[in-house]
Write an enzyme that holds these catalytic residues in place. Structure first.
Site, PDB file in Angstrom:
ATOM      1  N   HIS A  35       2.764  31.400  47.713  1.00 36.95           N
ATOM      2  CA  HIS A  35       3.196  30.150  47.088  1.00 36.95           C
ATOM      3  C   HIS A  35       1.980  29.413  46.550  1.00 36.95           C
ATOM      4  CE1 HIS A  35       2.208  28.946  51.204  1.00 36.95           C
ATOM      5  NE2 HIS A  35       2.224  27.672  50.849  1.00 36.95           N
ATOM      6  N   HIS A  70       0.417  26.421  47.068  1.00 41.10           N
ATOM      7  CA  HIS A  70      -0.444  25.453  47.739  1.00 41.10           C
ATOM      8  C   HIS A  70      -1.906  25.905  47.721  1.00 41.10           C
ATOM      9  CE1 HIS A  70       3.168  23.618  50.104  1.00 41.10           C
ATOM     10  NE2 HIS A  70       3.076  23.158  48.868  1.00 41.10           N
ATOM     11  N   ASP A 122      -4.401  25.794  49.699  1.00 41.59           N
ATOM     12  CA  ASP A 122      -5.009  26.514  50.823  1.00 41.59           C
ATOM     13  C   ASP A 122      -4.593  27.989  50.850  1.00 41.59           C
ATOM     14  OD1 ASP A 122      -2.409  25.595  51.573  1.00 41.59           O
ATOM     15  OD2 ASP A 122      -2.869  25.960  53.681  1.00 41.59           O
ATOM     16  N   HIS A 123      -3.788  28.402  49.875  1.00 40.10           N
ATOM     17  CA  HIS A 123      -3.405  29.809  49.730  1.00 40.10           C
ATOM     18  C   HIS A 123      -3.924  30.418  48.426  1.00 40.10           C
ATOM     19  CE1 HIS A 123      -0.391  29.770  53.091  1.00 40.10           C
ATOM     20  NE2 HIS A 123      -0.599  28.479  52.896  1.00 40.10           N
ATOM     21  N   HIS A 157       9.944  26.203  52.274  1.00 35.30           N
ATOM     22  CA  HIS A 157       8.652  25.507  52.291  1.00 35.30           C
ATOM     23  C   HIS A 157       8.311  25.066  50.873  1.00 35.30           C
ATOM     24  CE1 HIS A 157       4.628  24.520  53.669  1.00 35.30           C
ATOM     25  NE2 HIS A 157       4.096  25.304  52.754  1.00 35.30           N
ATOM     26  N   ASP A 203       3.859  30.661  54.616  1.00 33.07           N
ATOM     27  CA  ASP A 203       4.198  29.484  55.413  1.00 33.07           C
ATOM     28  C   ASP A 203       5.701  29.368  55.665  1.00 33.07           C
ATOM     29  OD1 ASP A 203       1.528  28.906  55.366  1.00 33.07           O
ATOM     30  OD2 ASP A 203       1.693  27.055  54.209  1.00 33.07           O
ATOM     31  N   HIS A 225      -1.160  30.997  58.977  1.00 35.13           N
ATOM     32  CA  HIS A 225      -1.868  29.981  59.763  1.00 35.13           C
ATOM     33  C   HIS A 225      -1.811  30.315  61.251  1.00 35.13           C
ATOM     34  CE1 HIS A 225      -2.459  26.918  56.599  1.00 35.13           C
ATOM     35  NE2 HIS A 225      -1.312  27.362  56.114  1.00 35.13           N
TER      36      HIS A 225
END
Length: 252
Positions: free
Chosen positions: A53, A55, A57-58, A108, A125, A163
């Site tokens: 996805h 975001h 942090d990915h 998410h 996530d 995570h």
């Protein structure tokens, strides 16, 4: 046979590296530096990048990794500008490591994807160790359906979330279902792993079905806990899940 290695990134992310015969595929590189260091230290050629996805942090490491390995194709949902080949539910990606099946798992985010290669599931996530992702874009009904899709995979499927959230998720799970013996045993085992500096992941589908409250909305013990928490009857598993997710949002 390929191997899977976690590369730590940011505060609690894992970049999963699949490798075989000096070829590598990475999932959700939130940072370039740790991924590049691992690939170069192991003399690996990056073949593909899989994104679950959008975001940051990915995806934060994609541009730099693509400059270093321009031949590596970037796969992911349509809402990520860096994606070179858009994939969706039902797509298959042919790689030197095997054919990767793509699963649509919204909740998410609306376009969230998961990737399955043999008995390995990379779920970003959507599904965490003993938990699930927050609902930033999708609905509780969408996430409930996505989790049910993953729960229907073979019990021995290895689950690789993005995570290291397992211990905090277990604290919530035990608050919901304190008499669950499998859950109690998992908490002891996973706490010991973290004390040794080891990941709690991968998990398995079987473990998640036995200990993850978000996969257990049809169980009487979960329904009773939710009704006691809300103070009112909850009529369907979907509503049980929705109340669980809201409970977790405020759990401390």
């Amino acid at each position: 046979m390929f191997t899977v290695t976690p590369v730590r990134a940011l505060a609690d992310n894992y970049i999963w590296v699949l490798q075989q015969n000096r070829r590598a595929i990475i999932v959700d590189p939130g940072q370039a530096a740790p991924a590049q260091a691992f690939l170069e230290a192991n003399q690996l050629t990056l073949e593909a990048i899989l994104l679950t996805h959008h975001h940051a942090d990915h995806t934060g490491g994609v541009s730099e990794l693509s400059r270093r390995w321009p031949e590596a194709k970037v796969y992911g949902p349509a809402d990520i500008a860096l994606v070179q080949e858009v994939v969706m539910d039902g797509s298959h990606i042919d790689t030197t490591l095997g054919s990767i099946a793509v699963l649509g798992v919204p909740g998410h985010t609306l376009d969230h994807l998961a990737y399955r290669l043999d008995d390995h599931l990379f779920c970003g996530d959507t599904l965490f160790g003993a938990g699930c992702g927050r609902l930033f874009e999708g609905t509780a009904a969408q996430m409930y359906q996505s989790l049910n899709t993953l729960a229907q995979l073979a019990d021995n499927t290895l689950v690789y979330p993005a995570h290291e959230y397992t211990l905090s998720n277990l604290a919530f799970a035990l608050a919901v279902e304190p008499d669950n013996a499998a859950l109690q045993q998992r908490e002891v085992s996973d706490r010991a792993r973290r004390a040794q500096g080891e990941p709690t992941l991968p998990s398995t589908v079987a473990t998640e079905k036995a200990t993850n409250p978000f996969l257990r909305a049809t169980h009487a013990s979960i329904q009773k806990a939710v009704q006691q928490h809300t103070g009112s009857p909850v009529s369907t598993p979907e509503l049980v899940f929705a109340e669980l997710r809201e409970w977790k949002n405020h759990f401390r």
